[in-house]
Design a protein around this motif. Structure first.
Motif, PDB file in Angstrom:
ATOM      1  N   ILE A 102       0.891  -1.166   0.000  1.00 40.49           N
ATOM      2  CA  ILE A 102       0.000   0.000   0.000  1.00 40.49           C
ATOM      3  C   ILE A 102       0.925   1.210   0.000  1.00 40.49           C
ATOM      4  CG2 ILE A 102      -1.761   1.309   1.240  1.00 40.49           C
ATOM      5  CD1 ILE A 102      -2.669  -1.314   2.534  1.00 40.49           C
ATOM      6  N   GLU A 103       0.905   1.976  -1.091  1.00 45.64           N
ATOM      7  CA  GLU A 103       1.855   3.073  -1.216  1.00 45.64           C
ATOM      8  C   GLU A 103       1.317   4.175  -2.124  1.00 45.64           C
ATOM      9  OE1 GLU A 103       5.371   1.584  -3.090  1.00 45.64           O
ATOM     10  OE2 GLU A 103       4.240   0.495  -4.633  1.00 45.64           O
ATOM     11  N   GLU A 104       1.985   5.329  -2.081  1.00 44.56           N
ATOM     12  CA  GLU A 104       1.654   6.436  -2.964  1.00 44.56           C
ATOM     13  C   GLU A 104       2.532   6.354  -4.206  1.00 44.56           C
ATOM     14  OE1 GLU A 104       2.022  10.049  -0.757  1.00 44.56           O
ATOM     15  OE2 GLU A 104       0.034   9.830   0.148  1.00 44.56           O
ATOM     16  N   ASP A 117      -4.921  14.885 -12.727  1.00 46.49           N
ATOM     17  CA  ASP A 117      -3.737  15.319 -13.461  1.00 46.49           C
ATOM     18  C   ASP A 117      -2.806  14.125 -13.677  1.00 46.49           C
ATOM     19  OD1 ASP A 117      -0.706  16.365 -13.226  1.00 46.49           O
ATOM     20  OD2 ASP A 117      -1.954  17.937 -14.134  1.00 46.49           O
ATOM     21  N   PRO A 118      -2.130  14.029 -14.847  1.00 46.29           N
ATOM     22  CA  PRO A 118      -1.255  12.883 -15.130  1.00 46.29           C
ATOM     23  C   PRO A 118      -0.167  12.656 -14.088  1.00 46.29           C
ATOM     24  CG  PRO A 118      -1.638  14.146 -17.122  1.00 46.29           C
ATOM     25  CD  PRO A 118      -2.235  14.941 -15.996  1.00 46.29           C
ATOM     26  N   HIS A 119       0.249  13.734 -13.408  1.00 43.64           N
ATOM     27  CA  HIS A 119       1.309  13.615 -12.404  1.00 43.64           C
ATOM     28  C   HIS A 119       0.768  13.620 -10.972  1.00 43.64           C
ATOM     29  CE1 HIS A 119       4.299  13.981 -15.544  1.00 43.64           C
ATOM     30  NE2 HIS A 119       3.701  15.068 -15.993  1.00 43.64           N
ATOM     31  N   ALA A 120      -0.524  13.379 -10.836  1.00 48.13           N
ATOM     32  CA  ALA A 120      -1.127  13.370  -9.498  1.00 48.13           C
ATOM     33  C   ALA A 120      -0.606  12.187  -8.687  1.00 48.13           C
ATOM     34  CB  ALA A 120      -2.648  13.293  -9.611  1.00 48.13           C
ATOM     35  N   THR A 121      -0.542  12.374  -7.386  1.00 44.21           N
ATOM     36  CA  THR A 121      -0.159  11.284  -6.491  1.00 44.21           C
ATOM     37  C   THR A 121      -1.388  10.425  -6.207  1.00 44.21           C
ATOM     38  OG1 THR A 121       1.585  12.581  -5.444  1.00 44.21           O
ATOM     39  CG2 THR A 121       0.737  10.694  -4.216  1.00 44.21           C
ATOM     40  N   LEU A 122      -1.234   9.119  -6.371  1.00 41.62           N
ATOM     41  CA  LEU A 122      -2.338   8.185  -6.172  1.00 41.62           C
ATOM     42  C   LEU A 122      -2.010   7.198  -5.060  1.00 41.62           C
ATOM     43  CD1 LEU A 122      -2.948   7.205  -9.920  1.00 41.62           C
ATOM     44  CD2 LEU A 122      -4.001   9.108  -8.661  1.00 41.62           C
ATOM     45  N   VAL A 123      -3.057   6.636  -4.469  1.00 45.13           N
ATOM     46  CA  VAL A 123      -2.879   5.538  -3.520  1.00 45.13           C
ATOM     47  C   VAL A 123      -2.998   4.240  -4.319  1.00 45.13           C
ATOM     48  CG1 VAL A 123      -3.843   4.315  -1.540  1.00 45.13           C
ATOM     49  CG2 VAL A 123      -3.759   6.809  -1.548  1.00 45.13           C
ATOM     50  N   ALA A 137      -5.616 -14.458  -8.372  1.00 50.29           N
ATOM     51  CA  ALA A 137      -5.526 -13.195  -9.097  1.00 50.29           C
ATOM     52  C   ALA A 137      -4.584 -12.234  -8.400  1.00 50.29           C
ATOM     53  CB  ALA A 137      -6.916 -12.576  -9.213  1.00 50.29           C
ATOM     54  N   TYR A 138      -4.032 -11.324  -9.189  1.00 48.61           N
ATOM     55  CA  TYR A 138      -3.201 -10.253  -8.645  1.00 48.61           C
ATOM     56  C   TYR A 138      -3.868  -8.943  -9.007  1.00 48.61           C
ATOM     57  CZ  TYR A 138       0.957  -7.594  -7.332  1.00 48.61           C
ATOM     58  OH  TYR A 138       1.825  -6.729  -6.709  1.00 48.61           O
ATOM     59  N   HIS A 139      -4.319  -8.192  -7.975  1.00 49.24           N
ATOM     60  CA  HIS A 139      -5.044  -6.933  -8.166  1.00 49.24           C
ATOM     61  C   HIS A 139      -4.139  -5.738  -7.919  1.00 49.24           C
ATOM     62  CE1 HIS A 139      -8.953  -8.828  -8.477  1.00 49.24           C
ATOM     63  NE2 HIS A 139      -8.841  -9.376  -7.299  1.00 49.24           N
ATOM     64  N   ILE A 140      -4.256  -4.731  -8.778  1.00 48.90           N
ATOM     65  CA  ILE A 140      -3.589  -3.452  -8.572  1.00 48.90           C
ATOM     66  C   ILE A 140      -4.668  -2.375  -8.636  1.00 48.90           C
ATOM     67  CG2 ILE A 140      -1.757  -1.885  -9.323  1.00 48.90           C
ATOM     68  CD1 ILE A 140      -0.621  -4.282 -10.951  1.00 48.90           C
ATOM     69  N   SER A 141      -4.985  -1.760  -7.496  1.00 49.91           N
ATOM     70  CA  SER A 141      -6.056  -0.763  -7.416  1.00 49.91           C
ATOM     71  C   SER A 141      -5.474   0.626  -7.169  1.00 49.91           C
ATOM     72  CB  SER A 141      -7.035  -1.114  -6.291  1.00 49.91           C
ATOM     73  OG  SER A 141      -7.681  -2.333  -6.549  1.00 49.91           O
ATOM     74  N   TYR A 142      -6.044   1.612  -7.858  1.00 51.44           N
ATOM     75  CA  TYR A 142      -5.596   3.001  -7.711  1.00 51.44           C
ATOM     76  C   TYR A 142      -6.748   3.876  -7.224  1.00 51.44           C
ATOM     77  CZ  TYR A 142      -1.696   1.473 -10.697  1.00 51.44           C
ATOM     78  OH  TYR A 142      -0.605   0.819 -11.223  1.00 51.44           O
ATOM     79  N   PHE A 143      -6.424   4.791  -6.285  1.00 48.63           N
ATOM     80  CA  PHE A 143      -7.426   5.698  -5.738  1.00 48.63           C
ATOM     81  C   PHE A 143      -6.893   7.122  -5.651  1.00 48.63           C
ATOM     82  CE2 PHE A 143      -8.635   1.574  -4.064  1.00 48.63           C
ATOM     83  CZ  PHE A 143     -10.017   1.579  -4.119  1.00 48.63           C
ATOM     84  N   ASP A 144      -7.795   8.050  -5.791  1.00 49.93           N
ATOM     85  CA  ASP A 144      -7.503   9.439  -5.444  1.00 49.93           C
ATOM     86  C   ASP A 144      -7.341   9.480  -3.919  1.00 49.93           C
ATOM     87  OD1 ASP A 144      -7.597  12.137  -4.763  1.00 49.93           O
ATOM     88  OD2 ASP A 144      -9.232  12.604  -6.147  1.00 49.93           O
ATOM     89  N   PRO A 145      -6.246  10.036  -3.392  1.00 54.11           N
ATOM     90  CA  PRO A 145      -6.051  10.088  -1.938  1.00 54.11           C
ATOM     91  C   PRO A 145      -7.180  10.802  -1.203  1.00 54.11           C
ATOM     92  CG  PRO A 145      -4.019  10.646  -3.075  1.00 54.11           C
ATOM     93  CD  PRO A 145      -5.100  10.608  -4.121  1.00 54.11           C
ATOM     94  N   GLU A 146      -7.927  11.661  -1.918  1.00 53.41           N
ATOM     95  CA  GLU A 146      -9.059  12.325  -1.277  1.00 53.41           C
ATOM     96  C   GLU A 146     -10.246  11.385  -1.117  1.00 53.41           C
ATOM     97  OE1 GLU A 146     -10.107  15.991  -3.097  1.00 53.41           O
ATOM     98  OE2 GLU A 146      -8.131  16.903  -2.832  1.00 53.41           O
ATOM     99  N   VAL A 147     -10.215  10.282  -1.862  1.00 59.24           N
ATOM    100  CA  VAL A 147     -11.260   9.254  -1.734  1.00 59.24           C
ATOM    101  C   VAL A 147     -10.830   8.218  -0.699  1.00 59.24           C
ATOM    102  CG1 VAL A 147     -12.473   7.373  -2.921  1.00 59.24           C
ATOM    103  CG2 VAL A 147     -12.099   9.555  -4.086  1.00 59.24           C
ATOM    104  N   CYS A 150      -3.719   6.598   2.163  1.00 62.93           N
ATOM    105  CA  CYS A 150      -2.875   5.458   2.539  1.00 62.93           C
ATOM    106  C   CYS A 150      -3.186   5.008   3.965  1.00 62.93           C
ATOM    107  CB  CYS A 150      -1.396   5.845   2.421  1.00 62.93           C
ATOM    108  SG  CYS A 150      -0.646   5.385   0.848  1.00 62.93           S
ATOM    109  N   GLU A 151      -3.405   5.966   4.837  1.00 58.86           N
ATOM    110  CA  GLU A 151      -3.712   5.646   6.232  1.00 58.86           C
ATOM    111  C   GLU A 151      -5.027   4.878   6.332  1.00 58.86           C
ATOM    112  OE1 GLU A 151      -4.352   7.878  10.560  1.00 58.86           O
ATOM    113  OE2 GLU A 151      -3.850   9.058   8.777  1.00 58.86           O
ATOM    114  N   GLN A 152      -6.051   5.328   5.623  1.00 62.63           N
ATOM    115  CA  GLN A 152      -7.338   4.637   5.647  1.00 62.63           C
ATOM    116  C   GLN A 152      -7.215   3.242   5.037  1.00 62.63           C
ATOM    117  OE1 GLN A 152      -9.382   7.707   3.474  1.00 62.63           O
ATOM    118  NE2 GLN A 152     -10.542   8.383   5.298  1.00 62.63           N
ATOM    119  N   ALA A 153      -6.382   3.110   4.018  1.00 60.20           N
ATOM    120  CA  ALA A 153      -6.228   1.822   3.344  1.00 60.20           C
ATOM    121  C   ALA A 153      -5.595   0.772   4.241  1.00 60.20           C
ATOM    122  CB  ALA A 153      -5.399   1.992   2.078  1.00 60.20           C
TER     123      ALA A 153
END
Length: 237
Positions: A102-104, A117-123, A137-147, A150-153
């Motif tokens: 779990i990382e940014e 934005d293309p250079h936005a930081t994602l979780v 399966a191997y899952h890779i999920s991306y989130f807007d940090p405002e949604v 990392c702490e919530q994850a």
């Protein structure tokens, strides 16, 4: 009055019963055509019809010159739920999860799908889905940090479910759009986590998840083990 059953159906049902009871296990060789012909007093065509149906349904597989064998149990998705875990449980699997990281991160493709934005930081959450003690399966999920931050994850380590983690912060996935293709597994980490050889083909799914207001909340990429996974779609005319 007892309903007469076609002989090939009888052969199919008895083989399926043996598989479900554990009498026949994955990798076991089933009786040959000649043995089944004598056992059921039927023609070669009837036995081959039964074998063809069972192979098409994923119960058996044939090896030329060697015979017919019991296949590994596949996860056959009916596309009835957006929760992968729920589908597995409904199909009778024992499920588990290994959280890889779990990382940014920055990822321009994911950012575009999330409307950022293309250079936005994602979780980014990477995890392996286990079914009956095997990597499914191997899952890779991306989130807007405002949604989802990392702490919530981090609560994923306790909930063992992404959707339960999202529910804790009041986010409820409503529907998804999925794109299916075939892609070789070449990323070293995914190869190791899935316990496959480099270059092994997989079902590759790109998923965009929406909430009840049709807002994108997640973009995900998933590699599914091709030996344990298939999809069935019912279409009503």
């Amino acid at each position: 009055m007892r309903t007469k059953i076609n002989k090939y159906r009888q052969i199919e049902e008895e083989i399926i019963a043996d598989i479900k009871s554990g009498k026949l296990k994955p990798g076991d060789k089933v009786d040959s055509e000649s043995v089944l012909k004598k056992k059921y007093n039927v023609s070669t065509i009837t036995v081959r019809k039964a074998f063809t149906d069972l192979i098409n349904d994923g119960y058996l597989y044939g090896v030329q010159g060697l015979g017919t064998f019991v296949a590994k149990k596949q996860m056959i998705r009916g596309l009835t739920s957006i929760s992968f875990s729920e589908e597995l449980i409904q199909l009778g699997y024992e499920v588990d999860m290994i959280i890889d990281s779990i990382e940014e991160v920055e990822n321009s493709v994911a950012s575009e799908k999330l409307g950022l934005d293309p250079h936005a930081t994602l979780v980014c959450i990477k995890r392996v889905r286990i079914a009956n003690k095997e990597p499914m399966a191997y899952h890779i999920s991306y989130f807007d940090p405002e949604v989802l931050s990392c702490e919530q994850a981090q609560s994923l380590y306790e909930t063992r479910s992404l959707y339960k983690t999202l529910a804790q912060i009041g986010i409820y996935p409503e529907w998804v759009n999925e794109n299916y293709s075939v892609k070789d597994i070449n990323e070293p980490n995914v190869v190791n986590q899935m316990n496959v050889k480099k270059g092994t083909p997989s079902f590759f799914i790109k998923r965009v998840t929406f909430d009840e207001k049709d807002k994108v909340i997640e973009y995900a990429e998933t590699y599914f083990n091709r030996d344990n996974y298939s999809v069935t779609v019912n279409i009503k005319v």
